[in-house]
Structures are given as structure tokens and as C-alpha cells.
Scaffold this motif. Sequence first.
Motif, PDB file in Angstrom:
ATOM      1  N   PRO A  34       4.380 -57.214  -4.828  1.00 54.93           N
ATOM      2  CA  PRO A  34       5.221 -58.009  -3.928  1.00 54.93           C
ATOM      3  C   PRO A  34       5.982 -59.146  -4.588  1.00 54.93           C
ATOM      4  CG  PRO A  34       2.910 -58.554  -3.621  1.00 54.93           C
ATOM      5  CD  PRO A  34       2.951 -57.365  -4.526  1.00 54.93           C
ATOM      6  N   PHE A  35       5.643 -59.513  -5.823  1.00 56.13           N
ATOM      7  CA  PHE A  35       6.348 -60.600  -6.496  1.00 56.13           C
ATOM      8  C   PHE A  35       7.304 -60.098  -7.572  1.00 56.13           C
ATOM      9  CE2 PHE A  35       2.384 -62.815  -5.091  1.00 56.13           C
ATOM     10  CZ  PHE A  35       2.992 -63.620  -4.146  1.00 56.13           C
ATOM     11  N   ALA A  36       7.653 -58.807  -7.502  1.00 54.33           N
ATOM     12  CA  ALA A  36       8.579 -58.222  -8.466  1.00 54.33           C
ATOM     13  C   ALA A  36       9.591 -57.375  -7.718  1.00 54.33           C
ATOM     14  CB  ALA A  36       7.829 -57.378  -9.496  1.00 54.33           C
ATOM     15  N   SER A  39      17.715 -53.638  -6.273  1.00 55.70           N
ATOM     16  CA  SER A  39      17.075 -53.498  -4.960  1.00 55.70           C
ATOM     17  C   SER A  39      17.872 -54.220  -3.880  1.00 55.70           C
ATOM     18  CB  SER A  39      15.655 -54.049  -5.000  1.00 55.70           C
ATOM     19  OG  SER A  39      15.678 -55.453  -5.242  1.00 55.70           O
ATOM     20  N   GLU A  40      17.698 -53.782  -2.648  1.00 51.73           N
ATOM     21  CA  GLU A  40      18.347 -54.443  -1.521  1.00 51.73           C
ATOM     22  C   GLU A  40      17.826 -55.868  -1.351  1.00 51.73           C
ATOM     23  OE1 GLU A  40      20.886 -53.332   0.299  1.00 51.73           O
ATOM     24  OE2 GLU A  40      20.929 -51.597  -1.063  1.00 51.73           O
ATOM     25  N   LEU A  41      16.562 -56.081  -1.713  1.00 50.88           N
ATOM     26  CA  LEU A  41      15.979 -57.419  -1.599  1.00 50.88           C
ATOM     27  C   LEU A  41      16.731 -58.420  -2.459  1.00 50.88           C
ATOM     28  CD1 LEU A  41      13.611 -59.200  -0.530  1.00 50.88           C
ATOM     29  CD2 LEU A  41      12.433 -58.647  -2.658  1.00 50.88           C
ATOM     30  N   ILE A  42      17.013 -58.064  -3.705  1.00 54.67           N
ATOM     31  CA  ILE A  42      17.716 -58.976  -4.615  1.00 54.67           C
ATOM     32  C   ILE A  42      19.166 -59.159  -4.191  1.00 54.67           C
ATOM     33  CG2 ILE A  42      18.504 -59.274  -6.986  1.00 54.67           C
ATOM     34  CD1 ILE A  42      15.535 -59.898  -6.484  1.00 54.67           C
ATOM     35  N   LYS A  43      19.775 -58.089  -3.664  1.00 56.92           N
ATOM     36  CA  LYS A  43      21.151 -58.222  -3.173  1.00 56.92           C
ATOM     37  C   LYS A  43      21.211 -59.198  -1.996  1.00 56.92           C
ATOM     38  CE  LYS A  43      22.495 -53.509  -4.480  1.00 56.92           C
ATOM     39  NZ  LYS A  43      22.903 -52.174  -3.969  1.00 56.92           N
ATOM     40  N   LYS A  44      20.177 -59.163  -1.157  1.00 55.30           N
ATOM     41  CA  LYS A  44      20.149 -60.010   0.032  1.00 55.30           C
ATOM     42  C   LYS A  44      19.714 -61.433  -0.288  1.00 55.30           C
ATOM     43  CE  LYS A  44      18.210 -60.159   4.722  1.00 55.30           C
ATOM     44  NZ  LYS A  44      17.314 -59.472   5.703  1.00 55.30           N
ATOM     45  N   HIS A  45      18.790 -61.577  -1.249  1.00 58.31           N
ATOM     46  CA  HIS A  45      18.243 -62.907  -1.579  1.00 58.31           C
ATOM     47  C   HIS A  45      18.286 -63.159  -3.093  1.00 58.31           C
ATOM     48  CE1 HIS A  45      16.786 -63.756   2.467  1.00 58.31           C
ATOM     49  NE2 HIS A  45      16.296 -62.530   2.519  1.00 58.31           N
ATOM     50  N   PRO A  46      19.464 -63.303  -3.676  1.00 50.16           N
ATOM     51  CA  PRO A  46      19.528 -63.601  -5.117  1.00 50.16           C
ATOM     52  C   PRO A  46      18.907 -64.953  -5.465  1.00 50.16           C
ATOM     53  CG  PRO A  46      21.686 -63.870  -4.085  1.00 50.16           C
ATOM     54  CD  PRO A  46      20.799 -63.220  -3.061  1.00 50.16           C
ATOM     55  N   GLU A  47      18.823 -65.835  -4.462  1.00 47.87           N
ATOM     56  CA  GLU A  47      18.242 -67.159  -4.702  1.00 47.87           C
ATOM     57  C   GLU A  47      16.729 -67.099  -4.875  1.00 47.87           C
ATOM     58  OE1 GLU A  47      17.935 -66.552  -0.258  1.00 47.87           O
ATOM     59  OE2 GLU A  47      19.338 -66.054  -1.884  1.00 47.87           O
ATOM     60  N   TRP A  48      16.120 -65.969  -4.597  1.00 50.62           N
ATOM     61  CA  TRP A  48      14.675 -65.811  -4.768  1.00 50.62           C
ATOM     62  C   TRP A  48      14.287 -65.461  -6.197  1.00 50.62           C
ATOM     63  CZ3 TRP A  48      12.642 -62.675   0.089  1.00 50.62           C
ATOM     64  CH2 TRP A  48      12.778 -63.495   1.225  1.00 50.62           C
ATOM     65  N   ARG A  49      15.244 -65.175  -7.037  1.00 52.22           N
ATOM     66  CA  ARG A  49      14.938 -64.757  -8.412  1.00 52.22           C
ATOM     67  C   ARG A  49      14.339 -65.908  -9.216  1.00 52.22           C
ATOM     68  NH1 ARG A  49      20.680 -62.556 -10.251  1.00 52.22           N
ATOM     69  NH2 ARG A  49      21.159 -64.621  -9.413  1.00 52.22           N
ATOM     70  N   ALA A  50      13.301 -65.615  -9.975  1.00 53.59           N
ATOM     71  CA  ALA A  50      12.674 -66.628 -10.835  1.00 53.59           C
ATOM     72  C   ALA A  50      13.481 -66.759 -12.121  1.00 53.59           C
ATOM     73  CB  ALA A  50      11.237 -66.236 -11.156  1.00 53.59           C
ATOM     74  N   ALA A  66      13.744 -64.269 -15.296  1.00 52.95           N
ATOM     75  CA  ALA A  66      12.406 -64.015 -15.831  1.00 52.95           C
ATOM     76  C   ALA A  66      12.013 -62.568 -15.562  1.00 52.95           C
ATOM     77  CB  ALA A  66      11.395 -64.963 -15.200  1.00 52.95           C
ATOM     78  N   ASN A  67      11.434 -61.937 -16.555  1.00 53.47           N
ATOM     79  CA  ASN A  67      10.975 -60.553 -16.423  1.00 53.47           C
ATOM     80  C   ASN A  67       9.543 -60.546 -15.896  1.00 53.47           C
ATOM     81  OD1 ASN A  67      10.442 -57.837 -16.652  1.00 53.47           O
ATOM     82  ND2 ASN A  67      10.282 -57.845 -18.880  1.00 53.47           N
ATOM     83  N   SER A  68       9.310 -59.827 -14.819  1.00 57.41           N
ATOM     84  CA  SER A  68       7.968 -59.782 -14.243  1.00 57.41           C
ATOM     85  C   SER A  68       7.239 -58.496 -14.574  1.00 57.41           C
ATOM     86  CB  SER A  68       8.048 -59.916 -12.722  1.00 57.41           C
ATOM     87  OG  SER A  68       8.594 -58.738 -12.157  1.00 57.41           O
ATOM     88  N   PHE A 126      11.945 -55.863 -14.739  1.00 51.42           N
ATOM     89  CA  PHE A 126      11.965 -56.164 -13.310  1.00 51.42           C
ATOM     90  C   PHE A 126      12.194 -57.655 -13.096  1.00 51.42           C
ATOM     91  CE2 PHE A 126       9.373 -52.298 -13.440  1.00 51.42           C
ATOM     92  CZ  PHE A 126      10.053 -51.527 -12.495  1.00 51.42           C
ATOM     93  N   VAL A 127      12.853 -57.978 -12.010  1.00 52.86           N
ATOM     94  CA  VAL A 127      13.103 -59.370 -11.652  1.00 52.86           C
ATOM     95  C   VAL A 127      11.829 -59.971 -11.074  1.00 52.86           C
ATOM     96  CG1 VAL A 127      14.418 -60.920 -10.156  1.00 52.86           C
ATOM     97  CG2 VAL A 127      15.541 -58.947 -11.214  1.00 52.86           C
ATOM     98  N   GLY A 128      11.452 -61.130 -11.558  1.00 50.50           N
ATOM     99  CA  GLY A 128      10.332 -61.850 -10.977  1.00 50.50           C
ATOM    100  C   GLY A 128      10.809 -62.705  -9.818  1.00 50.50           C
ATOM    101  N   LEU A 129      10.009 -62.814  -8.787  1.00 45.48           N
ATOM    102  CA  LEU A 129      10.350 -63.653  -7.643  1.00 45.48           C
ATOM    103  C   LEU A 129       9.734 -65.035  -7.810  1.00 45.48           C
ATOM    104  CD1 LEU A 129       9.949 -61.166  -4.651  1.00 45.48           C
ATOM    105  CD2 LEU A 129      11.938 -61.588  -6.106  1.00 45.48           C
ATOM    106  N   ASP A 130      10.451 -66.037  -7.386  1.00 41.24           N
ATOM    107  CA  ASP A 130      10.050 -67.435  -7.557  1.00 41.24           C
ATOM    108  C   ASP A 130       9.016 -67.810  -6.496  1.00 41.24           C
ATOM    109  OD1 ASP A 130       9.801 -70.116  -7.986  1.00 41.24           O
ATOM    110  OD2 ASP A 130      11.904 -70.615  -7.588  1.00 41.24           O
ATOM    111  N   VAL A 131       7.756 -67.816  -6.879  1.00 39.49           N
ATOM    112  CA  VAL A 131       6.677 -68.071  -5.911  1.00 39.49           C
ATOM    113  C   VAL A 131       6.550 -69.548  -5.557  1.00 39.49           C
ATOM    114  CG1 VAL A 131       5.372 -66.038  -6.602  1.00 39.49           C
ATOM    115  CG2 VAL A 131       4.968 -68.212  -7.780  1.00 39.49           C
ATOM    116  N   SER A 132       7.382 -70.421  -6.156  1.00 38.27           N
ATOM    117  CA  SER A 132       7.370 -71.829  -5.753  1.00 38.27           C
ATOM    118  C   SER A 132       8.139 -72.024  -4.444  1.00 38.27           C
ATOM    119  CB  SER A 132       7.990 -72.704  -6.853  1.00 38.27           C
ATOM    120  OG  SER A 132       9.382 -72.443  -6.995  1.00 38.27           O
ATOM    121  N   GLN A 133       8.852 -70.987  -4.005  1.00 38.67           N
ATOM    122  CA  GLN A 133       9.590 -71.051  -2.747  1.00 38.67           C
ATOM    123  C   GLN A 133       8.719 -70.511  -1.614  1.00 38.67           C
ATOM    124  OE1 GLN A 133      13.687 -69.646  -2.787  1.00 38.67           O
ATOM    125  NE2 GLN A 133      13.678 -69.581  -5.025  1.00 38.67           N
TER     126      GLN A 133
END
Length: 221
Positions: A167-169, A174-185, A193-195, A202-209
Motif C-alpha cells: 500500500p505504500f508503493a 498507475s492511476e493513483l500517481i496520476k490522480k495524486h502526484p503530490e503523494w510521491r515521496a 524515492a524508489n520504494s 516503484f514510486v514510494g508514497l510519502d507516509v508523513s502525509q
Amino acid sequence: MFILIGRSNSGSILAGFLTQVQYYGAIEVHRFHRKMSIMSRSDASTPKWTDWAVIELFERKPPNPFNRYAEWSARANHVQESFKEIPAGWCSWYHYYDKISYDSVHENIAKLQGIREQLPLKVIQVDDGWQKKWGDWEPNDKFQRGMGTLAKEIEQAGFMPGLWLAPFAADKGSELIKKHPEWRALRSNGRLANSGNSGKWFVGLDVSQDAVVEHAANEIR
């Protein structure tokens, strides 16, 4: 984490990281060089500290080698859980990798039912390959009947269903990254950042958000 079993019960080694908080811990066995490496991988060039790893040696093959490791890992991760019995199961990854399908899962369900007395497994876990893309955790065309239906069928066969996800990659496309590019770590230099550690970037998601954490929790639910 893994365990190495010696030939003819001559001895065993259990090795593994207790947590994956600071860096990505990895353990490699070099068969021909007869060498085992324990390493920590990260974007940083000079890590100051890593997660704890353990190595346990056994004189012969232990009956329940993972119980104590599971207890140590639970304590390190502050998990209030009793590991009196760790269920054994079948995982699709180690034979099919990401080439899994609804039909191949059912083929293995039937085979496992037929050898249940010799191999009393409890869990059937569908690993990578069921989803549309990393980040888009919905069943693809190979699982058109849905994962909920498959889970019920696994239960009806007498097993506990399991499902892998990360869930953090997310895949870069992906449609997720297209919709929320601001979530990328991002790394300290501003680059993505590579997760992933499975041979693909793979794109890592910023878990500080908070929104990212909430999204991951909803995916798991």
C-alpha cells in the motif's frame, strides 16, 4: 527473513531483520562462494545505523524455527500478539511470480485439498500479479470474478485466504500517481524515492502525509 536447513539435519541457520524502519534490510546467500551477506539498502550513501538483524544457529533441524523469531519481531514492532502457532500456507509468488491467474489458484486449491493429510497447510495466499498495477489495487482481467469471491471459495475449500499488496508503493504509470502526484515521496535532493526492491522501480508514497496513511488503511480494509 529466511532459514537455511543443512543436509541430513546437520545444522540450520535462521537469519532475518526484526524491523524495516530505517532502511531496507536484505539477506543474500552466495551458494557457490559459500557466503551469506546481511546488508542494509537505502538512498543514503553513509547510513549511521540500521535496523536490528538476528542470526540463530541450530545443531539440527528445529521443529518450529520461526516461533522465536516471530516473538522477537513482534516485540521490536510493538505488536501485542501471541505466536503460539504460526500457520503454514501456500504462496503463489514462489512458483508463478506475477504470472498468477484465477485458474492457476484454483488448480492449486484442488491439489492441496488432495494432499491435506500429508501437507496440512492452513493458508492460501495470492501474491503479486492479481492487481491492475502497483498502486491500483483492484483485480485485473485474470481475476474478473473479484478477490472477494475468490476468498470465499478458498474458505469453502477449508483454507484461510491471504492477499498480498504493497500500500505504500505505486507504479509510475498507475492511476493513483496520476490522480495524486503530490503523494510521491521525495529524496533530500528532490528526486523521487524508489520504494521497490523486486527488480523494478516503484514510486514510494510519502507516509508523513495523513492522506497517504488514510489511503493505505482504506486499501487494507
